[in-house]
Write a protein that holds these residues in place. Structure first.
Motif, PDB file in Angstrom:
ATOM      1  N   GLY A   1       0.798  -1.219   0.000  1.00 36.60           N
ATOM      2  CA  GLY A   1       0.000   0.000   0.000  1.00 36.60           C
ATOM      3  C   GLY A   1       0.826   1.263   0.000  1.00 36.60           C
ATOM      4  O   GLY A   1       0.476   2.255  -0.667  1.00 36.60           O
TER       5      GLY A   1
ATOM      6  N   SER B   1       2.797   5.190   6.781  1.00 36.39           N
ATOM      7  CA  SER B   1       1.817   4.146   7.098  1.00 36.39           C
ATOM      8  C   SER B   1       1.778   4.011   8.605  1.00 36.39           C
ATOM      9  O   SER B   1       2.442   4.766   9.326  1.00 36.39           O
ATOM     10  CB  SER B   1       2.214   2.816   6.443  1.00 36.39           C
TER      11      SER B   1
ATOM     12  N   ASP C   1      -6.986   3.503   5.860  1.00 33.24           N
ATOM     13  CA  ASP C   1      -7.529   2.259   5.324  1.00 33.24           C
ATOM     14  C   ASP C   1      -7.657   1.206   6.411  1.00 33.24           C
ATOM     15  O   ASP C   1      -7.080   1.319   7.492  1.00 33.24           O
ATOM     16  CB  ASP C   1      -6.708   1.749   4.139  1.00 33.24           C
ATOM     17  N   ASP C   2      -8.466   0.211   6.084  1.00 29.96           N
ATOM     18  CA  ASP C   2      -8.724  -0.888   7.000  1.00 29.96           C
ATOM     19  C   ASP C   2      -8.260  -2.186   6.359  1.00 29.96           C
ATOM     20  O   ASP C   2      -7.883  -2.219   5.186  1.00 29.96           O
ATOM     21  CB  ASP C   2     -10.213  -0.925   7.344  1.00 29.96           C
ATOM     22  N   LEU C   3      -8.297  -3.251   7.124  1.00 35.26           N
ATOM     23  CA  LEU C   3      -7.660  -4.489   6.699  1.00 35.26           C
ATOM     24  C   LEU C   3      -8.611  -5.685   6.724  1.00 35.26           C
ATOM     25  O   LEU C   3      -9.573  -5.717   7.503  1.00 35.26           O
ATOM     26  CB  LEU C   3      -6.465  -4.788   7.612  1.00 35.26           C
TER      27      LEU C   3
ATOM     28  N   ASN D   1      -4.712  -4.697   3.054  1.00 35.08           N
ATOM     29  CA  ASN D   1      -5.661  -3.714   2.563  1.00 35.08           C
ATOM     30  C   ASN D   1      -6.393  -4.322   1.370  1.00 35.08           C
ATOM     31  O   ASN D   1      -5.775  -4.957   0.521  1.00 35.08           O
ATOM     32  CB  ASN D   1      -4.913  -2.450   2.138  1.00 35.08           C
TER      33      ASN D   1
ATOM     34  N   SER E   1      -7.479   1.965  12.408  1.00 33.42           N
ATOM     35  CA  SER E   1      -7.266   2.216  10.980  1.00 33.42           C
ATOM     36  C   SER E   1      -5.825   2.647  10.746  1.00 33.42           C
ATOM     37  O   SER E   1      -5.150   3.123  11.666  1.00 33.42           O
ATOM     38  CB  SER E   1      -8.207   3.307  10.469  1.00 33.42           C
TER      39      SER E   1
ATOM     40  N   ASN F   1      -8.460   1.566  -4.534  1.00 28.41           N
ATOM     41  CA  ASN F   1      -7.749   0.884  -3.452  1.00 28.41           C
ATOM     42  C   ASN F   1      -8.588   0.760  -2.190  1.00 28.41           C
ATOM     43  O   ASN F   1      -8.096   0.353  -1.142  1.00 28.41           O
ATOM     44  CB  ASN F   1      -6.437   1.616  -3.157  1.00 28.41           C
TER      45      ASN F   1
ATOM     46  N   LEU G   1      -9.953   2.894  -0.107  1.00 25.51           N
ATOM     47  CA  LEU G   1      -9.523   3.680   1.044  1.00 25.51           C
ATOM     48  C   LEU G   1     -10.620   4.651   1.464  1.00 25.51           C
ATOM     49  O   LEU G   1     -11.572   4.909   0.725  1.00 25.51           O
ATOM     50  CB  LEU G   1      -8.265   4.476   0.700  1.00 25.51           C
TER      51      LEU G   1
END
Length: 329
Positions: free
Chosen positions: A52, A105, A133-135, A212, A256, A295, A297
């Motif tokens: 990412g 990040s 972003d989350d996973l 991600n 996040s 992506n 996000l």
């Protein structure tokens, strides 16, 4: 009658005023001269290709190039290692350099919590938080675990291996908190790049990985991987039908990953101002909107000192979580 000492004093005062004026003019000139088209922008990516951080940096540079937002050359370098410690350590050593820049990040926050890096997030010159972003927890497409309930049930007997980028960062925090809440253990394995993680997953070297969604959409579409659960509040449809959030299965963790931009410590104010304005222009382009959507996000934009305050607050929150988990003392 004027004495020699009075004449000397008057001369010194005139010289001081002249020097101050020259200094102000020089400062103004420096502000006008940034950026110097002859200076190559040294852009550090603190992780390997394909992840990412790498994707965001290269997207930004493509936008900068397309819209002529920087007059000189840009050199992108993947300086991977130590959960970002190598790359951001390199940037920290460029103190005062307005031409040394990096994307961030969660590791920017977590790495200095677990190791003596010689730097902390607040040391860098803050430019912008651009997104969060989350996973998702992913398994192979042919895995015997079809649902997160299957995964949890098996994990209570045999802790699964789960791959993530970096050691003690968001990739570790998310599955660790989830597993603690769900009542099972994990064996976390650190990688420096998403490409290596994917290879390990597909070759059965690891049972699962955390990623991600934008990094694995292609593999979901091809059937090579399957998402079991998502840490965000709304599951992207690209992850497939029927994938629940962690909150929906009773284990909301509320973490996040911040994605932003920083300059080297003590970068000139002219450089800070220039890059804040440049990030504002990037955020308004259709290419950036496409990147955010593609992506998966969440666009979350703040600039300068507000971004610095965000990093400080987030680090305090991450530190609390890691101490509670016994990961750091």
């Amino acid at each position: 009658m004027t004495t020699p000492f009075e004449t000397l004093g008057r001369g010194l005062r005139i010289a001081a005023v002249a020097a101050a004026g020259l200094g102000a003019m020089t400062g103004a000139a420096l502000a006008q001269d940034y950026p110097d088209a002859g200076e190559t922008l040294d852009w550090t990516i603190a992780f390997g290709p394909g992840g990412g951080n790498d994707i965001m940096a290269r997207t930004m540079v493509d936008i900068i190039t397309k819209y002529d937002l920087y007059p000189g050359n840009i050199r992108l370098e993947n300086r991977a290692g130590g959960s970002g410690a190598v790359g951001w350590g390199y940037l920290a050593a460029q103190k005062g350099n307005g031409y040394a820049i990096s994307t961030t990040s969660g590791s920017l926050i977590t790495t200095p919590l677990q190791a003596d890096t010689g730097w902390k997030p607040s040391d860098f010159t803050p430019i912008a938080l651009m997104a969060t972003d989350d996973l998702a927890i992913m398994v192979r497409g042919d895995s015997e675990w079809k649902t997160i309930e299957d995964y949890i049930e098996a994990a209570k007997t045999t802790p699964p291996t789960i791959a993530g980028t970096g050691t003690v960062n968001v990739d570790f925090i998310v599955p660790k908190l989830f597993s603690e809440a769900a009542g099972f253990d994990i064996e976390y394995i650190s990688f420096n790049s998403m490409a290596d993680m994917q290879t390990a997953q597909l070759s059965r070297a690891v049972d699962s990985l955390v990623a991600n969604p934008g990094e694995v959409v292609g593999l979901v579409e091809s059937g090579d991987m399957r998402a079991l659960v998502y840490s965000g509040t709304k599951v992207p449809p690209e992850l497939g039908e029927g994938v629940p959030t962690m909150a929906e299965v009773g284990h909301d963790i509320g973490v996040s990953m911040p994605r932003g931009v920083i300059l080297a410590p003590d970068a000139p104010e002219a450089a800070k101002t220039y890059w804040i304005e440049t990030m504002k222009k990037i955020a308004e382009t259709p290419e950036w909107a496409e990147y955010i959507q593609g992506n998966l996000l969440t666009q979350n934009i703040i600039y300068g000192d507000e971004f610095e305050a965000f990093l400080t607050k987030t680090q305090a929150g991450f530190e609390k979580v890691l101490r509670e988990q016994g990961v750091i003392n």
